[in-house]
Design a protein around this motif. Structure first.
Motif, PDB file in Angstrom:
ATOM      1  N   ASP A 171      -8.229  -0.806  -2.340  1.00  0.00           N
ATOM      2  CA  ASP A 171      -8.562  -2.178  -2.075  1.00  0.00           C
ATOM      3  C   ASP A 171      -7.462  -2.850  -1.194  1.00  0.00           C
ATOM      4  O   ASP A 171      -7.698  -3.681  -0.442  1.00  0.00           O
ATOM      5  N   LEU A 172      -6.251  -2.371  -1.329  1.00  0.00           N
ATOM      6  CA  LEU A 172      -5.270  -2.692  -0.398  1.00  0.00           C
ATOM      7  C   LEU A 172      -5.440  -2.364   0.727  1.00  0.00           C
ATOM      8  O   LEU A 172      -5.146  -3.076   2.058  1.00  0.00           O
TER       9      LEU A 172
ATOM     10  N   SER B  36     -10.667  -8.223  -1.217  1.00  0.00           N
ATOM     11  CA  SER B  36     -10.089  -7.096  -1.508  1.00  0.00           C
ATOM     12  C   SER B  36      -8.845  -7.184  -2.295  1.00  0.00           C
ATOM     13  O   SER B  36      -8.487  -6.451  -3.186  1.00  0.00           O
TER      14      SER B  36
ATOM     15  N   LEU C  31       0.887  -1.259   0.083  1.00  0.00           N
ATOM     16  CA  LEU C  31      -0.049   0.023  -0.059  1.00  0.00           C
ATOM     17  C   LEU C  31       0.779   1.130   0.038  1.00  0.00           C
ATOM     18  O   LEU C  31       0.516   2.349  -0.631  1.00  0.00           O
TER      19      LEU C  31
ATOM     20  N   ARG D 271      -9.741  -8.163  -5.831  1.00  0.00           N
ATOM     21  CA  ARG D 271     -10.050  -6.708  -6.603  1.00  0.00           C
ATOM     22  C   ARG D 271      -8.814  -5.944  -7.165  1.00  0.00           C
ATOM     23  O   ARG D 271      -8.718  -5.399  -8.261  1.00  0.00           O
ATOM     24  N   ALA D 272      -7.887  -5.818  -5.914  1.00  0.00           N
ATOM     25  CA  ALA D 272      -6.741  -5.268  -6.382  1.00  0.00           C
ATOM     26  C   ALA D 272      -6.001  -5.773  -7.451  1.00  0.00           C
ATOM     27  O   ALA D 272      -5.313  -5.178  -8.197  1.00  0.00           O
TER      28      ALA D 272
ATOM     29  N   ILE E 128       0.935  -9.259  -4.590  1.00  0.00           N
ATOM     30  CA  ILE E 128      -0.296  -9.430  -4.324  1.00  0.00           C
ATOM     31  C   ILE E 128      -0.579 -10.787  -4.630  1.00  0.00           C
ATOM     32  O   ILE E 128      -1.734 -11.509  -3.823  1.00  0.00           O
TER      33      ILE E 128
ATOM     34  N   ILE F  14      -6.801   0.937  -6.619  1.00  0.00           N
ATOM     35  CA  ILE F  14      -5.842  -0.256  -5.905  1.00  0.00           C
ATOM     36  C   ILE F  14      -5.616  -0.185  -4.646  1.00  0.00           C
ATOM     37  O   ILE F  14      -5.479  -1.078  -3.900  1.00  0.00           O
ATOM     38  N   SER F  15      -5.143   1.196  -4.494  1.00  0.00           N
ATOM     39  CA  SER F  15      -4.716   1.738  -2.975  1.00  0.00           C
ATOM     40  C   SER F  15      -5.832   1.298  -2.073  1.00  0.00           C
ATOM     41  O   SER F  15      -5.638   0.964  -0.850  1.00  0.00           O
TER      42      SER F  15
END
Length: 435
Positions: free
Chosen positions: A403-404, A383, A166, A386-387, A192, A400-401
C-alpha cells in the motif's frame, strides 16, 4: 535522436521571430547557416544567414548556441533571432529543411525532450503550458509558480517521506537478520497519519486551482424583462446582448469573457424563466436552467414589475433587484441596481470580486490545477488509508509495504518521476546494510 527545428514564436508578421534547433546537429547547423565553425556557448552573434544549398543570403540576425546539457532541452540548442516577416521565416525554415539530419519538430517536442532530460517534471511542463495560455494576472501567478516547481516540490517532498516509510517497512521484510528495532513498523503510524492529513487538507481546496485555471462560470438568471441582458452589457462594458422592452428577446445562452479580480470569468445571459409560449422559447428556457445548474455562481435578477420575487434563488446566489430608478427598495441581502443608469453597479461588482477573487487568495501551498493531479492524490490517499488500517490491525509488513508503494507510485505519476532506485538509496543510507 533526430535534430529538430521549429518556429518558437507565434506565426505571423512581427518585428522578431525566433527559430530553434535542438539535437546533436545544432552546432553544425550554426556553421552551415551562419558560417561560424565553433560557436561560443551563450554568446549572441550578429551574422548573415545563408541557405546552405544555394549560398543566397536569407536575412541578417542574431545567432545563439547553448551547449547541452546546459540548455532547455538538455541537448545542444541553436536559436536564430531573425526579422519576423512571413517570407523571411518561410525562407529560413525551408533552408533548415534542406540540412541533412534535420526534421521539423512535432507539437510539444522541445518540451518533451526537456522532460525526458530531467529539466522539467510533468507539473512544470503543465505550468509552462498554462503560463503560455494565461489570460489574467492571477492565472499568470499560479502558472509561473507551478512552472518554477512549487507544486512538483510539494509532491516530491511527500513522495520522499513515503519512500522513507516504505524503506523501513521493506527493511523489516528483506533484512530480518539485521540489528533493526523491534517496533520498526509501529513507528510508521505517526508518519502515515501526518501524510494522510496533509494530503486530505490539500484536496479540500474547493477546486480553487482548477477554477482559476479553467475560469469561473457565472449565470445571470431571472424572469423575462428583469434586465438580465442590460446587466450583462453593463458588466461587459459593451453592447454584447440585444436589449428590448419585448419579453423573451433572449432565446439562447449568450456569453462574454471577463477578468474579475484576476480570475477569468464566463458570464452567461440566459433566457427569461417562465412558461414559454412556443417551442423556441421553451428550448431557451431549458438551456437557461441547464446552464444555471452547471454554473459556479448565479446572479438572480428580479424587478419591481415581477414584485421583486426571488423564488428562483437558492443559497449562495447573488440576489439583485434591478430598476431601483423606478423607486423600488432592495431588502436585506439584496443588491439594488439600475442597469439603465448604472446605479448600484459598483456594489454588485465588489460582491462579484469578493466571491470570485477568493479563488486565488494567497495559499501556504500551491493549488491543484488539473483533474489528473486530483485523481493521483485521491489514489495516494486511499492507499495511505489502507496502510494505516493495516498497521492498526496488525497486518503483515508485505501488505503494508504494498500500500505504501502504491501511494508513492500515485504521487510519482503526477510528477512523472517513479524510480525504485530512490527506495534502495534510503535503505542503504538509513540502515548501513552491507557494511
Amino acid at each position: 535522436m533526430d535534430t529538430i527545428y521549429a518556429l518558437s514564436t507565434a506565426p505571423g508578421r512581427a518585428g522578431v521571430a525566433v527559430i530553434r534547433v535542438s539535437g546533436e546537429r545544432a552546432r553544425e547547423t550554426v556553421s552551415r547557416l551562419a558560417g561560424v565553425e565553433k560557436p561560443r556557448p551563450r554568446e549572441a552573434m550578429l551574422r548573415r544567414l545563408r541557405d546552405p544549398a544555394s549560398g543566397v543570403v536569407l536575412d541578417r540576425g542574431l545567432v545563439l548556441f547553448f551547449e547541452g546539457p546546459g540548455s532547455f532541452t538538455g541537448e545542444d540548442v541553436a536559436e536564430f533571432h531573425i526579422h519576423g516577416g512571413r517570407a523571411v521565416v518561410a525562407a529560413l525554415l525551408q533552408a533548415l529543411a534542406g540540412v541533412p539530419g534535420l526534421r521539423a519538430a512535432e507539437p510539444g517536442e522541445f518540451t518533451r525532450r526537456a522532460f525526458e532530460a530531467g529539466k522539467l517534471d510533468l507539473t512544470e511542463v503543465e505550468g509552462l503550458a498554462d503560463l503560455i495560455d494565461a489570460e489574467t494576472e492571477a492565472q499568470r501567478v499560479q502558472a509561473l509558480r507551478q512552472m518554477e516547481g512549487a507544486l512538483g516540490a510539494l509532491y516530491e517532498g511527500w513522495r520522499g517521506r513515503l519512500m522513507r516509510a516504505l524503506a523501513y517497512a521493506e527493511a523489516s521484510i528483506d533484512f530480518p537478520d539485521e540489528d533493526l528495532p523491534d517496533d520498526l513498523l509501529e513507528k510508521l503510524g505517526p508518519e502515515i497519519s501526518a501524510l494522510s492529513a496533509e494530503i486530505a487538507a490539500h484536496l479540500d481546496d474547493e477546486r480553487r486551482g482548477e477554477r482559476l485555471r479553467d475560469g469561473v462560470e457565472v449565470a445571470i438568471i431571472g424572469p423575462p424583462n428583469a434586465g438580465k441582458s442590460s446587466l450583462l452589457n453593463r458588466l461587459a462594458r459593451r453592447d454584447a446582448a440585444i436589449v428590448s422592452d419585448e419579453a423573451g428577446t433572449t432565446r439562447d445562452v449568450l456569453e462574454v469573457r471577463l477578468d474579475i479580480g484576476g480570475v477569468p470569468v464566463t458570464l452567461a445571459d440566459t433566457a427569461g424563466l417562465r412558461d414559454a409560449a412556443n417551442a423556441i422559447e421553451r428550448e431557451g428556457v431549458r438551456r437557461a436552467l441547464e446552464r444555471a445548474e452547471a454554473a459556479d455562481l448565479r446572479i438572480v435578477v428580479a424587478s419591481p414589475e415581477e414584485g421583486g420575487d426571488f423564488a428562483q434563488a437558492r443559497d449562495g446566489d447573488i440576489r439583485v433587484l434591478n430598476k431601483i430608478d423606478l423607486g423600488a427598495q432592495a431588502g436585506s441581502g439584496v443588491i439594488g441596481i439600475s442597469a439603465l443608469s448604472g446605479e448600484g453597479l459598483e456594489r454588485l461588482e465588489e460582491a462579484l470580486r469578493e466571491r470570485i477573487g477568493a479563488v486565488h487568495e494567497a495559499q501556504e501551498h500551491p493549488l491543484i490545477t488539473r483533474a489528473r493531479h486530483r485523481e493521483g492524490l485521491q489514489d495516494c490517499a486511499a492507499s495511505l488509508e489502507r496502510a494505516g488500517q493495516g498497521l492498526a490491525s496488525g497486518l503483515d509488513a508485505e501488505l503494508i509495504s504494498e500500500d505504501l508503494r502504491l501511494a508513492a507510485r500515485a504521487l510519482g505519476r503526477i510528477t512523472g518521476r517513479v524510480d525504485v532506485e530512490d527506495l534502495l538509496d534510503v535503505i542503504f543510507r538509513d540502515f548501513c546494510i552491507g557494511k
